[in-house]
Write an enzyme that holds these catalytic residues in place. Structure first.
Site, PDB file in Angstrom:
ATOM      1  N   GLU A 167       0.873  -1.224   0.083  1.00 28.38           N
ATOM      2  CA  GLU A 167      -0.129  -0.134  -0.029  1.00 28.38           C
ATOM      3  C   GLU A 167       0.741   1.263   0.079  1.00 28.38           C
ATOM      4  O   GLU A 167       0.499   2.223  -0.771  1.00 28.38           O
ATOM      5  CB  GLU A 167      -0.970  -0.088   1.291  1.00 28.38           C
ATOM      6  CG  GLU A 167      -2.049   0.850   1.007  1.00 28.38           C
ATOM      7  CD  GLU A 167      -3.258   0.574   2.063  1.00 28.38           C
ATOM      8  OE1 GLU A 167      -3.789  -0.675   2.292  1.00 28.38           O
ATOM      9  OE2 GLU A 167      -3.330   1.341   2.939  1.00 28.38           O
TER      10      GLU A 167
ATOM     11  N   GLU B 155       1.797   1.726  -3.313  1.00 26.76           N
ATOM     12  CA  GLU B 155       0.724   2.082  -4.088  1.00 26.76           C
ATOM     13  C   GLU B 155       0.514   3.442  -3.711  1.00 26.76           C
ATOM     14  O   GLU B 155       0.049   4.527  -4.875  1.00 26.76           O
ATOM     15  CB  GLU B 155      -0.514   1.486  -3.753  1.00 26.76           C
ATOM     16  CG  GLU B 155      -1.848   1.626  -4.773  1.00 26.76           C
ATOM     17  CD  GLU B 155      -2.810   0.715  -3.991  1.00 26.76           C
ATOM     18  OE1 GLU B 155      -2.761   0.153  -3.015  1.00 26.76           O
ATOM     19  OE2 GLU B 155      -3.890   0.429  -4.742  1.00 26.76           O
TER      20      GLU B 155
ATOM     21  N   CYS C 281      -8.269  -2.107   4.208  1.00 25.52           N
ATOM     22  CA  CYS C 281      -7.941  -3.403   5.073  1.00 25.52           C
ATOM     23  C   CYS C 281      -9.103  -3.841   5.762  1.00 25.52           C
ATOM     24  O   CYS C 281      -9.474  -4.763   6.066  1.00 25.52           O
ATOM     25  CB  CYS C 281      -7.134  -2.941   6.252  1.00 25.52           C
ATOM     26  SG  CYS C 281      -5.536  -2.248   5.603  1.00 25.52           S
TER      27      CYS C 281
ATOM     28  N   SER D 186      -7.768   1.331  -2.111  1.00 25.69           N
ATOM     29  CA  SER D 186      -6.436   0.554  -2.279  1.00 25.69           C
ATOM     30  C   SER D 186      -6.802  -0.615  -3.090  1.00 25.69           C
ATOM     31  O   SER D 186      -7.579  -1.412  -2.621  1.00 25.69           O
ATOM     32  CB  SER D 186      -5.679   0.254  -1.081  1.00 25.69           C
ATOM     33  OG  SER D 186      -4.678  -0.451  -1.285  1.00 25.69           O
TER      34      SER D 186
ATOM     35  N   LYS E 143     -15.064  -9.853   8.343  1.00 26.27           N
ATOM     36  CA  LYS E 143     -13.878 -10.754   7.819  1.00 26.27           C
ATOM     37  C   LYS E 143     -14.407 -11.977   7.280  1.00 26.27           C
ATOM     38  O   LYS E 143     -13.835 -12.811   6.367  1.00 26.27           O
ATOM     39  CB  LYS E 143     -12.889 -11.079   9.156  1.00 26.27           C
ATOM     40  CG  LYS E 143     -12.072  -9.738   9.182  1.00 26.27           C
ATOM     41  CD  LYS E 143     -10.960  -9.142   8.044  1.00 26.27           C
ATOM     42  CE  LYS E 143     -10.309  -8.077   8.397  1.00 26.27           C
ATOM     43  NZ  LYS E 143      -9.713  -7.600   7.173  1.00 26.27           N
TER      44      LYS E 143
ATOM     45  N   GLU F 291     -15.881 -11.330   4.097  1.00 28.46           N
ATOM     46  CA  GLU F 291     -14.668 -11.170   3.183  1.00 28.46           C
ATOM     47  C   GLU F 291     -14.077 -12.336   2.524  1.00 28.46           C
ATOM     48  O   GLU F 291     -13.790 -12.558   1.312  1.00 28.46           O
ATOM     49  CB  GLU F 291     -13.622  -9.941   3.934  1.00 28.46           C
ATOM     50  CG  GLU F 291     -12.423  -9.875   2.907  1.00 28.46           C
ATOM     51  CD  GLU F 291     -11.370  -9.123   3.952  1.00 28.46           C
ATOM     52  OE1 GLU F 291     -10.751  -7.998   3.447  1.00 28.46           O
ATOM     53  OE2 GLU F 291     -10.969  -9.555   4.808  1.00 28.46           O
TER      54      GLU F 291
ATOM     55  N   GLU G 250     -13.458 -12.680  -5.228  1.00 29.53           N
ATOM     56  CA  GLU G 250     -12.216 -12.191  -5.838  1.00 29.53           C
ATOM     57  C   GLU G 250     -10.927 -12.461  -5.000  1.00 29.53           C
ATOM     58  O   GLU G 250      -9.798 -12.248  -5.267  1.00 29.53           O
ATOM     59  CB  GLU G 250     -12.353 -10.608  -5.810  1.00 29.53           C
ATOM     60  CG  GLU G 250     -13.667  -9.963  -6.286  1.00 29.53           C
ATOM     61  CD  GLU G 250     -14.739 -10.029  -5.359  1.00 29.53           C
ATOM     62  OE1 GLU G 250     -15.638 -10.819  -5.401  1.00 29.53           O
ATOM     63  OE2 GLU G 250     -14.648  -9.079  -4.406  1.00 29.53           O
TER      64      GLU G 250
ATOM     65  N   CYS H 291     -10.389  -1.840  14.761  1.00 28.17           N
ATOM     66  CA  CYS H 291     -10.572  -3.262  14.975  1.00 28.17           C
ATOM     67  C   CYS H 291     -10.804  -3.716  16.549  1.00 28.17           C
ATOM     68  O   CYS H 291     -11.329  -4.744  16.640  1.00 28.17           O
ATOM     69  CB  CYS H 291      -9.386  -4.039  14.461  1.00 28.17           C
ATOM     70  SG  CYS H 291      -9.165  -3.421  12.897  1.00 28.17           S
TER      71      CYS H 291
END
Lengths: 625, 578
Positions: free
Chosen positions: B278, B281, B298, B318, B357, B360, B365, B503
């Protein structure tokens, strides 16, 4: 721009028109012009009064007597059961249940030749061979019409007619000659109390809002009339919408608000349409807008349609509904007058309350306060319904007795049955009995008896009414209409209804009755809003005044009035049955059998107790046992 | 400060103007039970359990602002009867399978009922909706246990501005529902799980995967690899009675080994890897000036929030996978190759403080070559449940260390668990990579702290400025995004974490009752633990992590290179707004 002088000009021009719409006592021969008033309220519109208006106009044109008569579609006359209703001035002849096919004769006989059309004359206007004008009938003569003023005498869709009837004069007077404090004071001194149910002093409410030092304030008209059977607000909006608009502008001036909202049920299409039309007209005349009457006072009104949730009649729920949220009440305090719509000071007044305002301003607080009782001033509109001869809307002075309303205005109980109870205050109210008939109708008396004024529903019950079933009916309504937010209302009313169900099914115990009373008290004490706080009233008042009936359901498994299905059965009296077979043919569950001309028999196992046989039997051979 | 005088239960007290009666009573150590009240989240006064007597009336104390001279009684027969009735009514419509309920023992309804000495429920009758919604891979809903307190609605709407759920229907039929009553999986829910954290009963919970993980562990053909997110180690101890904010990293690793995991890795390593990617990036985007601000990716709750609500800004996210997904991808490629295990024989389990999560890990993907990067995600709570089920005496475990190659991590990786952590970690690396110089102080305290939106301009040694915004809580994120859309704000770099505080307060963390949430600053305690873990690390910057350097040297090549793009980056989808 409409200034006071413009209003005066309109008034002068239109005054003659309104002069034709009153009873003059002229002899038929001397009458040159007649006004035919056709009720355009919801009830009469449903029985197709629009077709009557069209037919009248057509027939008048056919006979070319446009110079002798006008046809006016008005608001409600009150006697909705008799619709479509047509009143002809200046005699005050009252035609009921008029049909289109009657029109040619009415026009020819009455309008052309001056002879009333006998067939549709309302029975109660006949006395000793004469035809009374309708104002002399029992139904009308004790009424005092302030809130219902103009309902039935003007075309609500023509602003000039409202102006001719002193409309917007009060607004002009307020803006040009009074300070906001004086307006608040006038309303306060009039003693006007909220007609929507709470009965809070209107002027005091205005004063709270007026005192708030905020730039933005709001005036809301609560037209979310929800009590079963009550329709006074609808009738006022349909029959005299400008009075409400004028009153809201007066309220805006008094508290310092420049925006109003009318929150009205979408199920009231005629009221909504007339209100929208009236708002357009008022804006066109600059009686609303940025520069009202050229004075620089700014006030406008928007309409918000409610989706029919009863709870949205509660102030805070209504506010949230306007804000675009789910209509759920929030705790008070903060009261809307301090923190209301979008957290700004807001007054919420019911339609009927507002309809009184212009008259109070015009005639003075003292005039209004001279009507009614010490603590309940003015008049109240009631929707009479149930087992009473004259059902409809009546406006009576506070302090009148229940007996006068039910037996004189209402004409008593039909079919020779005995009066049993009267329910006032809708689902939040309670049932009163014969012993209360001479009690006066005012806020405090009704509350002290365990009922309430509410918004003015008045349902009369005869001896065939089961009071447990009545309690069940109302509680079922509130349980259904609870918003579901607070525990006592959401679950409490459900549990209470389940206990009532048990009793109507003959499965209840005396302990259940105690439990119902204690649960009712808890729901009243701890619910969040007035819906829950009053929901148990029908249960408590029926237990209080008709405990014996509950006990009969419990200990004898009997419904004394013969209503509760689980506790009754139908039988055919062989002596009375002529064997006509009608009941057997009408029975939806094929439970009745027999041979023609011999007594028929009901098979109990198949009977669903719908009561059709009882209703259709011409020989009173079907019995409830 | 203006004060007023009131009397509660005969005690005269002077309190600040504007205080509620509930707060005033608590100040006098008078306990008033509550259920629907959750400070800052739900002030609906709907349960009626906190009523007190003021004059002749019973009023809910949670929303009643005290007024001068108010006489309040909290312990009268009328008050007790009303409270009991409300709780009994709730119980009469509640699925009382307390013995097997996930919240048995930590249920606020249960404790209020106990406190009010309710030994039998006087009311019986029909129960309202019994609908269960298990469609979401993250969150399950059980209407039979719902008491309609509205705390979840407040968390979802007021706090997070997600508004995936609200009240529907009326009266006894009232339910908490998604728009049009759709299954939660088809709603705009972003799976953050803050509704679970707000729920006082067992009506909401994570979609459990404990059995799946036990099955994997007991399958001899599988190599089961576990990784743990930074925020887990500062909260797990609470499930075993340790104080809020205890750091239990070593015990956690020991427990995971005892549970039977073959390798115990640290997601902090994945976080370091994320920073490498990142950070690169960010420098690239700053160079090209395109797709700025770079928004962190994230947080899967935030990502889905953008997909639903700000689809025009998907390119700003990102493209980096989140740390545990990166680590999963490395386990199934680099590690698999190193160990000579077929990737399909490896099961990657992530222990996360997060319910999103779970969603996710199921995203298409994030499955390279049809193989999911991460197979199962367990929440901190689920891990605690497994530890308890296995009979492990957690509090007395001896500390153990993570396994390599993904066990070594920098302090930068651990601070990912708190708001501002990703930004700080990125800045540490970006600063050194651009300047070639070593930072004197590694702490960028400006991006730390619990303020909802933190804006900073960081100057790089080359004179270039990075305008950063650090946001936590989606309510704040929505406000900022709308300001960006209106053109009122512009940034180069935005770190967003869906949950307030980051988190550490994720929807998978240990649940605390309303009272604890009100009195203990859980966010601050856990954040403190996170930063102390950072300080305890020798290596504080991601690019200094020798294992990271080795990974690039042996396998990935350069950050942002071809292999990285194949394995460590992803893309996003536009989703419906309602």
């Amino acid at each position: 721009m409409k200034l006071l002088t413009d209003l005066d000009a309109i008034r002068t021009l239109s005054k003659g028109l309104l002069d034709n719409r009153r009873i003059t006592g002229q002899t038929p021969e001397s009458i040159q012009f007649r006004s035919v008033m056709v009720c355009g309220g919801t009830g009469c519109t449903s029985s197709d009064s629009n077709a009557i208006v069209d037919a009248l106009n057509k027939e008048i044109a056919n006979l070319s007597i446009q110079n002798k008569a006008e046809v006016v579609r008005t608001g409600c006359f009150g006697l909705c059961e008799l619709g479509p209703v047509v009143i002809v001035y200046p005699e005050g002849i009252f035609y009921s249940r008029v049909e289109v096919k009657d029109i040619p004769e009415i026009v020819e006989q009455h309008l052309l030749y001056g002879t009333p059309f006998e067939k549709r004359i309302y029975e109660q206007t006949r006395k000793d061979g004469e035809i009374l004008n309708f104002e002399e009938t029992d139904f009308y003569k004790k009424q005092v019409r302030i809130a219902l003023r103009n309902c039935g005498t003007i075309d609500p869709e023509v602003i000039d007619e409202y102006i001719a009837s002193d409309g917007y004069t009060a607004l002009g007077k307020v803006i040009m000659t009074m300070t906001p404090e004086q307006v608040v004071d006038t309303v306060k001194r009039s003693g006007l109390r909220g007609r929507g149910g709470g009965g809070f002093n209107t002027g005091l409410k205005w004063e709270f809002a007026a005192r708030q030092e905020k730039q933005q304030k709001y005036v809301i008209c609560n037209a979310d009339e929800g009590d079963p059977g009550a329709f006074m607000d609808r009738s006022i909006l349909e029959g005299n919408p400008h009075a409400v608009i004028e009153a809201m502008a007066i309220a805006g001036y008094a508290i310092g608000a420049n925006q109003g909202f009318v929150y009205v049920r979408a199920e009231y299409p005629i009221a909504v349409q007339r209100l929208m039309k009236a708002l357009d007209q008022a804006r066109k005349y600059e009686l609303l807008g940025d520069n009202v009457m050229g004075t620089g006072f700014k006030f406008d009104i928007d309409v918000r349609l409610g989706a029919g949730a009863f709870v949205c009649g509660e102030e805070t729920a209504l506010i949230h509904s306007i804000e675009g949220f789910r209509g759920m009440p929030t705790p008070k305090p903060p009261f809307p007058a301090v923190q209301g719509l979008w957290n700004e000071p807001t007054i919420i007044n019911n339609v009927e309350t507002l309809a009184n305002i212009p008259q109070i301003v015009l005639n003075g607080a003292e005039w209004y306060a001279s009507i009614g009782t010490e603590k309940s001033k003015g008049t109240k509109v009631f929707a009479l319904g149930g087992k009473v001869v004259n059902t409809g809307l009546v406006e009576v002075p506070m302090g009148i007795t229940l007996r006068e309303v039910i037996f004189e205005i209402g004409g008593g109980i039909p079919n020779g049955k005995k009066f049993k109870a009267v329910q006032t205050g809708g689902p939040s109210g309670g049932c009163l009995t014969e012993e209360h008939l001479d009690c006066t109708i005012d806020f405090d008396t009704l509350t002290s008896l365990g009922s309430m004024m509410g918004s003015g529903g008045m349902i009369i019950m005869d001896e065939d009414t089961c009071m447990v079933d009545v309690a069940r009916f109302y509680l079922d309504f509130t349980r259904d209409e609870s918003c579901g937010k607070c525990t006592p209302c959401r679950i409490g009313t459900k549990r209470l209804l389940e206990l009532l169900d048990k009793i109507t099914e003959g499965k209840g115990t005396l302990e259940d009755l105690d439990k119902m009373e204690s649960l009712s008290l808890q729901i009243k004490n701890s619910s969040l809003c007035a819906l829950g706080q009053t929901a148990p009233n029908p249960v408590l008042s029926t237990i209080k005044y008709f405990r014996d009936e509950y006990v009969a359901h419990i200990t004898e498994q009997q419904c004394p009035a013969g209503v509760c299905k689980s506790l009754i059965s139908y039988e055919i009296d062989a002596q009375l049955c002529k064997g006509c077979s009608l009941c057997a043919r009408k029975c939806p569950s094929d439970a009745i059998s027999g041979k023609p001309k011999e007594p028929y028999v009901i098979e109990k196992a198949s009977c669903i107790k719908c009561g059709v046989c009882f209703d259709v039997c011409k020989f009173k051979a079907v019995m409830i046992v | 400060m203006k004060t007023i005088n009131i009397t509660i239960d005969g005690i005269d007290t002077e309190i600040p103007k504007g205080m509620t009666v509930l707060e005033a009573a608590r100040g006098l150590d008078i306990q008033i039970p509550t259920l629907c009240y959750l400070k800052g989240v739900n002030h609906s006064s709907s349960c009626r359990v906190c009523v007190v007597e003021v004059g002749p009336r019973l009023i809910a104390s949670c929303t009643l602002i005290a007024e001068e001279g108010m006489q309040i009684r909290t312990n009268t027969k009328k008050v007790r009867d009303a409270r009991r009735t409300s709780v009994e009514l709730l119980l009469s419509d509640h699925e009382r399978e307390c013995l097997s309920c996930s919240r048995g023992g930590s249920c606020e309804l249960q404790s209020v009922s106990n406190d009010l000495n309710i030994r039998q429920v006087s009311y019986v009758g029909e129960k309202s909706s019994q609908e269960k919604d298990y469609t979401s891979p993250a969150i399950i809903r059980d209407a039979a246990k719902c008491i309609l307190c509205g705390r979840c609605v407040g968390a979802c709407g007021t706090l997070q501005t997600v508004n995936a759920i609200g009240f529907a229907k009326r009266g006894f039929d009232t339910v908490i529902s998604t728009a049009f009553g759709r299954p939660l999986a088809e709603s705009t829910c972003i799976n953050c799980g803050q509704c679970i954290m707000a729920c006082p009963v067992g009506a909401l919970g994570e979609h459990e995967n404990i059995t799946d993980v036990w099955n994997a562990i007991s399958d001899p053909a599988k190599t089961v690899v576990v990784q743990t997110a930074p925020a887990v180690r500062v909260a797990l101890g609470e499930e075993f009675g340790l104080p809020i904010g205890s750091r239990v990293t070593g015990k956690m690793v020991a427990a995971l080994r005892k549970l039977g995991f073959d390798k115990v890795f640290d997601t902090n390593f994945g976080a370091d890897l994320t920073i490498m990617e990142e950070g690169t990036e960010l420098l690239n985007r700053l160079g090209s000036g395109q797709n700025l601000p770079l928004m962190t990716s994230c947080c899967p709750g935030w990502v889905k929030f953008v997909e639903h609500n700000f689809p025009d800004m998907l390119d700003n996210l990102s493209t980096c996978k989140s740390p545990h997904e990166m680590e999963g991808a490395m386990v199934k490629s680099y590690f698999a190759k190193q160990e000579g295990i077929a990737p399909e024989d490896i099961v990657v389990v992530s222990i996360m403080p997060c319910t999103a999560k779970k969603f996710e890990s199921g995203r298409d993907e994030l499955s390279g070559g049809g193989l999911a990067d991460v197979d199962w995600v367990l929440t901190t709570r689920e891990l605690a449940a497994m530890i308890k089920e296995a009979g492990i005496d957690f509090a007395n475990l001896k500390d153990e260390a993570f396994d390599n190659p993904f066990g070594e991590a920098s302090g930068a990786g651990v601070i990912f668990g708190a708001t501002g952590g990703v930004a700080e970690a990125a800045l540490r690396t970006v600063f050194e990579l651009t300047s070639g110089k070593e930072l004197e102080t590694v702490e960028y305290t400006a991006v730390r702290g619990m303020e909802g939106i933190k804006e900073n301009v960081i100057e790089l040694p080359g004179g270039q400025e990075i305008r950063t915004a650090v946001v936590h809580g989606l309510g704040n994120a929505r406000r900022l995004m709308e300001a960006i859309e209106r053109g009122e704000k512009s940034y180069d770099f935005m770190e967003v974490m869906a949950c307030a505080g980051g988190c550490i307060t994720g929807g998978g963390q240990p649940i605390h009752d309303a009272r604890t949430l009100e009195t203990v600053n859980i966010k601050a305690e856990r954040a403190k633990a996170i930063y102390s873990e950072d300080e305890a690390q020798v290596i504080r910057k991601s690019h200094n992590n020798p294992q990271i350097q080795k990974l690039y040297a042996e396998f990935l090549g350069t950050p942002g290179g071809h292999k990285s793009h194949e394995l460590l980056h992803t893309h996003y989808l536009e989703r419906s707004r309602f």
